[in-house]
Design a protein around this motif. Structure first.
Motif, PDB file in Angstrom:
ATOM      1  N   PRO A 152     -17.778  -4.866  17.774  1.00 39.47           N
ATOM      2  CA  PRO A 152     -17.572  -3.629  17.008  1.00 39.47           C
ATOM      3  C   PRO A 152     -17.550  -2.350  17.836  1.00 39.47           C
ATOM      4  O   PRO A 152     -16.839  -1.401  17.492  1.00 39.47           O
ATOM      5  CB  PRO A 152     -18.756  -3.631  16.032  1.00 39.47           C
ATOM      6  CG  PRO A 152     -19.063  -5.083  15.826  1.00 39.47           C
ATOM      7  CD  PRO A 152     -18.822  -5.723  17.167  1.00 39.47           C
ATOM      8  N   ASP A 156     -10.802   1.203  21.391  1.00 40.30           N
ATOM      9  CA  ASP A 156      -9.620   0.902  20.594  1.00 40.30           C
ATOM     10  C   ASP A 156      -8.452   0.538  21.521  1.00 40.30           C
ATOM     11  O   ASP A 156      -8.005   1.377  22.298  1.00 40.30           O
ATOM     12  CB  ASP A 156      -9.269   2.135  19.761  1.00 40.30           C
ATOM     13  CG  ASP A 156      -8.033   1.956  18.906  1.00 40.30           C
ATOM     14  OD1 ASP A 156      -7.521   0.817  18.806  1.00 40.30           O
ATOM     15  OD2 ASP A 156      -7.570   2.962  18.334  1.00 40.30           O
ATOM     16  N   ARG A 177     -11.115  -8.027  15.751  1.00 41.05           N
ATOM     17  CA  ARG A 177     -12.451  -7.446  15.852  1.00 41.05           C
ATOM     18  C   ARG A 177     -13.481  -8.413  15.278  1.00 41.05           C
ATOM     19  O   ARG A 177     -13.286  -8.990  14.204  1.00 41.05           O
ATOM     20  CB  ARG A 177     -12.531  -6.153  15.042  1.00 41.05           C
ATOM     21  CG  ARG A 177     -11.844  -4.977  15.691  1.00 41.05           C
ATOM     22  CD  ARG A 177     -12.758  -4.227  16.605  1.00 41.05           C
ATOM     23  NE  ARG A 177     -12.068  -3.063  17.190  1.00 41.05           N
ATOM     24  CZ  ARG A 177     -12.555  -2.337  18.160  1.00 41.05           C
ATOM     25  NH1 ARG A 177     -13.745  -2.619  18.668  1.00 41.05           N
ATOM     26  NH2 ARG A 177     -11.884  -1.303  18.639  1.00 41.05           N
ATOM     27  N   GLU A 179     -17.075  -8.710  13.569  1.00 44.42           N
ATOM     28  CA  GLU A 179     -17.827  -7.772  12.745  1.00 44.42           C
ATOM     29  C   GLU A 179     -19.335  -7.945  12.867  1.00 44.42           C
ATOM     30  O   GLU A 179     -20.094  -7.008  12.587  1.00 44.42           O
ATOM     31  CB  GLU A 179     -17.409  -7.910  11.278  1.00 44.42           C
ATOM     32  CG  GLU A 179     -15.947  -7.526  11.028  1.00 44.42           C
ATOM     33  CD  GLU A 179     -15.570  -7.625   9.576  1.00 44.42           C
ATOM     34  OE1 GLU A 179     -16.441  -8.024   8.764  1.00 44.42           O
ATOM     35  OE2 GLU A 179     -14.411  -7.313   9.242  1.00 44.42           O
TER      36      GLU A 179
END
Length: 287
Positions: A152, A156, A177, A179
């Motif tokens: 997380p 980016d 991704r 989580e």
């Protein structure tokens, strides 16, 4: 076909997608919230479009009109024509490649989908530097890694700097991704992967020893630039691995380390050594 529109006012609301590109905190929040990302340079823009990302708009200086004429002709998105000075005032830096595009993000797949058919994946834990992440994505795409998983707190991959450093490789390498890291390590291991954590520890194997094991599915786990992997990640790993080094050096930059590991673990992956297509040759000379 889009007809280029000249814009001279840096405050023109039509240029909002491109404002303050050097404000990392602002862009990290805005871009995902608004479902956009910025691609810089002709090659990267083309790779983003080839990967299926829809165009929102383009911001160009005049000299780029001929080389991107086919892209403009095929698009209905607005094209804003600006001077280099206006581009710098809008973005906050000198746009030397003179071509920017705002594109739509696409929803990320589930981690289980990304690794379903993979043999070799990379897991990045809390890698926060966009340049390092972009370089690592480029290494992975070049050396035959099948997919990437990001915790997380990872940077980016579609942030402008990461896209630029990767030379668009972020568009060709599937990623997802995680989580609930490090609980998600169980998902990786249930899929049949050996989770190999790269670190310095008392029980670490050498990279050569890992390769000699010939694990059928490998998940290669790398930590953040400063502290490295967290204790929880190290506990979740099946094996710890180190890259043997000399001259008193105990670690490499994380992007450099990924290149070494991806190359060493490519055994049986002929595509990783395939020569580049003619139009790609020389790309590595342009950072």
């Amino acid at each position: 076909m889009a007809v280029p529109e000249r814009v001279d006012d840096p405050a023109d609301p039509r240029l909002r997608d491109y404002t303050s590109l050097t404000d990392v905190q602002l862009r990290r929040r805005r871009e995902p919230e608004e479902g956009l990302f910025i691609a810089e340079g002709e090659k990267v823009v083309r790779r983003a479009l080839d990967a299926g990302h829809g165009m929102r708009s383009m911001l160009l200086t005049e000299k780029w009109l001929p080389s991107l004429a086919d892209v403009i002709e095929a698009s209905e998105a607005p094209v804003y024509l600006v001077s280099p000075e206006t581009a710098e005032r809008v973005t906050g830096y000198h746009v030397h490649r003179g071509a920017l595009a705002s594109l739509h993000r696409t929803p990320l797949p589930a981690p289980e989908t990304v690794i379903a058919d993979a043999r070799r994946v990379v897991v990045f834990e809390d890698l926060v530097d966009h340049a390092n992440l972009g370089a690592a994505f480029r290494n992975a795409a070049a050396l035959g890694v099948d997919a990437a998983l990001l915790t997380p707190r990872c940077a980016d991959p579609l942030y402008r700097r990461a896209v630029k450093v990767s030379m668009g490789a972020v568009f060709s390498l599937p990623y997802a991704r995680l989580e609930n890291w490090p609980k998600d390590a169980d998902t990786i291991k249930r899929a049949g992967f050996t989770l190999a954590a790269f670190c310095l520890s008392d029980r670490s194997l050498t990279l050569d020893a890992l390769v000699a094991r010939q694990d059928p599915r490998l998940a290669l786990l790398f930590g953040s630039e400063g502290p490295g992997l967290t204790p929880a990640a190290l506990d979740a790993a099946d094996v710890h691995v180190r890259i043997p080094m000399r001259a008193g050096i105990d670690s490499l930059n994380v992007a450099a380390a990924t290149a070494v590991v991806f190359y060493a673990t490519r055994a049986g992956d002929g595509d990783a050594l395939a020569p580049p297509a003619a139009e790609e040759r020389g790309a590595g000379r342009r950072p």
